[in-house]
Design an enzyme around this catalytic site. Structure first.
Site, PDB file in Angstrom:
ATOM      1  CG  HIS A 158      -2.628  -8.582  12.286  1.00 43.04           C
ATOM      2  ND1 HIS A 158      -2.596  -7.334  11.694  1.00 43.04           N
ATOM      3  CD2 HIS A 158      -1.385  -8.790  12.766  1.00 43.04           C
ATOM      4  CE1 HIS A 158      -1.383  -6.827  11.798  1.00 43.04           C
ATOM      5  NE2 HIS A 158      -0.613  -7.689  12.452  1.00 43.04           N
ATOM      6  CG  ASP A 366     -12.732  -9.062   9.322  1.00 41.86           C
ATOM      7  OD1 ASP A 366     -11.536  -9.367   9.495  1.00 41.86           O
ATOM      8  OD2 ASP A 366     -13.205  -8.755   8.214  1.00 41.86           O
TER       9      ASP A 366
HETATM   10  P1  ADQ Z   1      -7.705  -9.390   6.039  1.00 40.77           P
HETATM   11  O1  ADQ Z   1      -8.522 -10.548   6.459  1.00 40.77           O
HETATM   12  O2  ADQ Z   1      -6.947  -9.540   4.797  1.00 40.77           O
HETATM   13  O3  ADQ Z   1      -6.720  -8.918   7.193  1.00 40.77           O
HETATM   14  P2  ADQ Z   1      -8.845  -6.596   5.848  1.00 40.77           P
HETATM   15  O4  ADQ Z   1      -8.602  -5.945   7.135  1.00 40.77           O
HETATM   16  O5  ADQ Z   1     -10.151  -6.227   5.252  1.00 40.77           O
HETATM   17  O6  ADQ Z   1      -8.809  -8.182   5.903  1.00 40.77           O
HETATM   18  O7  ADQ Z   1      -7.698  -6.167   4.878  1.00 40.77           O
HETATM   19  C1  ADQ Z   1      -7.748  -6.456   3.534  1.00 40.77           C
HETATM   20  C2  ADQ Z   1      -6.830  -5.514   2.766  1.00 40.77           C
HETATM   21  O8  ADQ Z   1      -6.695  -6.041   1.458  1.00 40.77           O
HETATM   22  C3  ADQ Z   1      -7.424  -4.122   2.655  1.00 40.77           C
HETATM   23  O9  ADQ Z   1      -6.395  -3.173   2.749  1.00 40.77           O
HETATM   24  C4  ADQ Z   1      -8.027  -4.130   1.266  1.00 40.77           C
HETATM   25  O10 ADQ Z   1      -8.002  -2.888   0.615  1.00 40.77           O
HETATM   26  C5  ADQ Z   1      -7.143  -5.110   0.520  1.00 40.77           C
HETATM   27  N1  ADQ Z   1      -7.940  -5.769  -0.521  1.00 40.77           N
HETATM   28  C6  ADQ Z   1      -8.985  -6.571  -0.347  1.00 40.77           C
HETATM   29  N2  ADQ Z   1      -9.486  -6.934  -1.542  1.00 40.77           N
HETATM   30  C7  ADQ Z   1      -8.740  -6.328  -2.466  1.00 40.77           C
HETATM   31  C8  ADQ Z   1      -8.746  -6.285  -3.897  1.00 40.77           C
HETATM   32  N3  ADQ Z   1      -9.663  -6.914  -4.604  1.00 40.77           N
HETATM   33  N4  ADQ Z   1      -7.802  -5.583  -4.519  1.00 40.77           N
HETATM   34  C9  ADQ Z   1      -6.897  -4.911  -3.809  1.00 40.77           C
HETATM   35  N5  ADQ Z   1      -6.841  -4.894  -2.476  1.00 40.77           N
HETATM   36  C10 ADQ Z   1      -7.743  -5.598  -1.814  1.00 40.77           C
HETATM   37  C11 ADQ Z   1      -6.387  -9.367   8.511  1.00 40.77           C
HETATM   38  C12 ADQ Z   1      -7.559  -9.550   9.466  1.00 40.77           C
HETATM   39  C13 ADQ Z   1      -8.365  -8.269   9.560  1.00 40.77           C
HETATM   40  C14 ADQ Z   1      -7.462  -7.114   9.964  1.00 40.77           C
HETATM   41  C15 ADQ Z   1      -6.213  -7.070   9.103  1.00 40.77           C
HETATM   42  C16 ADQ Z   1      -5.201  -6.062   9.623  1.00 40.77           C
HETATM   43  O11 ADQ Z   1      -8.385 -10.621   9.061  1.00 40.77           O
HETATM   44  O12 ADQ Z   1      -9.424  -8.390  10.483  1.00 40.77           O
HETATM   45  O13 ADQ Z   1      -8.156  -5.892   9.819  1.00 40.77           O
HETATM   46  O14 ADQ Z   1      -5.566  -8.334   9.048  1.00 40.77           O
HETATM   47  O15 ADQ Z   1      -4.898  -6.288  10.956  1.00 40.77           O
END
Ligand code: ADQ
Length: 468
Positions: A158, A366
């Site tokens: 991921h 990311d």
């Molecule tokens: P993350 O590093 O966690 O994931 P991201 O892809 O942005 O990053 O996913 C975060 C998730 O958490 C999103 O669905 C978002 O809506 C949710 N989220 C964030 N802040 C929030 C809040 N305050 N309240 C509720 N929900 C919140 C890792 C990798 C990424 C990759 C994903 C999936 O680092 O690059 O995209 O896995 O593979």
């Protein structure tokens, strides 16, 4: 149809009576598990203290069995906080300066993977297909193979996969690469990550590219590919549309009357570039005084990994930075930055994205970044906002109609905020439509199906001999 076995560090066990919907990844994998029947195995998130042989606890939900195991305090410290989060996470995000290569943590990481394999093996049937998720579990296939498991095993990373010189800074990089070579399918988020992997192995003389994405290394042939993860686009768009009636979203809407809302939503992590983003926003305000009192930036950053000291320090620094900007630029009736550290339920988040004229997604690095995709899905088609997206997020490989920025360039990001806030409706619609059309086709179910289609078609262990 063969059963599916998903293994991930944490397992999203559905909570009875909990209204909030799960994230896209959980929805997609649960759908695949429901279709095929199967098991989702991982760490319960709990510690068994000193107890070294905690038993698997199973929860059955229709055709899905959730199999959870506790880990000892030592396991959690060495495997999870230690190697996974203090070595693999920073290294794979190109931050070798932050990696702490302790021998104890490394051996803890491999030990816990062996433990997972020992717990998983008795649950397996010969034609089960196994799909392992993410960097916590890279050596799992290798441990299963040592136990004679010949099932098809796929792995999806991921997070990013950095180029050779970064990867090789890790003292156990060869074991990590050998671990990846034990899978039958190794999937990355983008073509860049895939190219880094292939490039590193070829350069080091330990891998050879074959046809159709197949690759040869460590006496094995396995398939590799880019499978960009996505979101449940249509469902997320529907939450956002409905969210206008939500009390919290209504409150937020009435609090920004006469203001343009800029939104940032991230887990607290140095990879997300939050301090750099706050700097850029400050620079934007200073360079565009007409916006003073007329723009609000909402940054939602729930705490994460508070046990790791760097994360705790980051949280303090961010609160100080937001406080300083508000103190210096704020007025009696205007707060430039609204900073929230609590988590927000997905439907409300969808509503907040929709209220925002600008989505600021500026990670330093990311794997994908799902917030960027969620922001697009949540927009009102008649009056969509503008996505400002870091070129170092995997999502930038697909969302090319966003305003792509370099997060290291504070002035460039500040200029992009000004451009986004003054962008004409026609241009906003045109850019948004292209990205939304893409996301409606390339959603998380498509991601899951593409990976599963490839995984179920790769040759099984034993059939490789003919290819070697
Ligand atoms: P993350 O590093 O966690 O994931 P991201 O892809 O942005 O990053 O996913 C975060 C998730 O958490 C999103 O669905 C978002 O809506 C949710 N989220 C964030 N802040 C929030 C809040 N305050 N309240 C509720 N929900 C919140 C890792 C990798 C990424 C990759 C994903 C999936 O680092 O690059 O995209 O896995 O593979």
């Amino acid at each position: 149809m063969s059963r599916l076995i998903v293994v991930s560090n944490r397992v999203p066990v559905p909570e009875k009576g909990k209204a909030a919907p799960a994230g896209g990844l959980a929805v997609a994998l649960q759908a695949a598990l429901k279709e095929r029947g199967g098991i989702w195995m991982g760490w319960s998130g709990k510690s068994s203290g000193e107890e070294e042989t905690p038993q698997i606890k199973t929860i059955i939900d229709g055709k899905i069995t959730y199999a959870l195991t506790d880990l000892t305090d030592r396991d959690v410290e060495e495997y999870y906080h230690g190697f996974a989060n203090r070595v693999l996470w920073p290294t794979f995000h190109y931050r070798i300066d932050l990696a702490e290569y302790g021998r104890k943590e490394m051996s803890g990481y491999f030990r816990v993977n062996r433990f997972f394999a020992q717990r998983l093996a008795p649950l397996l049937k010969p034609d089960d297909v196994i799909w392992v998720q993410d960097y916590h579990l890279i050596p799992l296939a290798s441990e299963l193979r040592k136990m004679g498991i010949k099932n098809r095993i796929g792995f999806f990373l991921h997070i990013p996969l950095p180029p050779a010189d970064v990867l090789l800074a890790m003292p156990v990089y060869d074991q990590i690469i050998e671990g990846l070579a034990q899978y039958d399918l190794v999937g990355f988020q983008t073509d860049y990550d895939l190219a880094n992997f292939v490039g590193a192995l070829v350069r080091e003389g330990i891998g050879e590219t074959l046809e159709d994405g197949y690759f040869k290394s460590h006496n094995r042939i396995f398939k590799t590919g880019a499978y960009p993860i996505s979101i449940e686009t249509a469902a997320f768009a529907a939450y956002a549309k409905r969210a206008v009636n939500n009390a919290m979203v209504k409150k937020a809407a009435s609090s920004i009357i006469g203001h343009d809302l800029v939104i940032g939503v991230d887990r607290l992590d140095y990879s997300k570039g939050i301090p750099q983003r706050l700097d850029a926003y400050e620079r934007f305000i200073l360079a565009n005084p007409a916006y003073q009192g007329h723009v609000s930036y909402l940054q939602i950053t729930p705490k994460s990994r508070s046990e790791v000291p760097e994360y705790e320090a980051m949280q303090r620094m961010l609160a100080e930075q937001a406080g300083r900007v508000n103190g210096e630029l704020g007025t009696v009736d205007w707060v430039p930055i609204r900073y929230m550290t609590r988590s927000v339920a997905r439907p409300i988040l969808a509503g907040l994205y929709r209220l925002a004229k600008v989505g600021l997604v500026t990670p330093m690095r990311d794997g994908m970044n799902l917030v960027a995709k969620e922001y697009i899905a949540a927009q009102d088609p008649e009056d969509p906002g503008v996505l400002i997206l870091s070129r170092f997020a995997g999502a930038a490989r697909e969302l090319k109609s966003a305003l792509l920025v370099n997060p290291y360039d504070t002035e460039g990001v500040a200029n992009a905020i000004a451009r986004a806030l003054s962008m004409p409706l026609e241009e906003r619609k045109e850019r948004w439509q292209k990205m939304m059309d893409h996301l409606l086709v390339h959603d998380v179910m498509e991601w899951c199906n593409n990976f599963m289609d490839d995984l179920t078609q790769v040759p099984q262990e034993g059939d490789h001999a003919a290819l070697l």
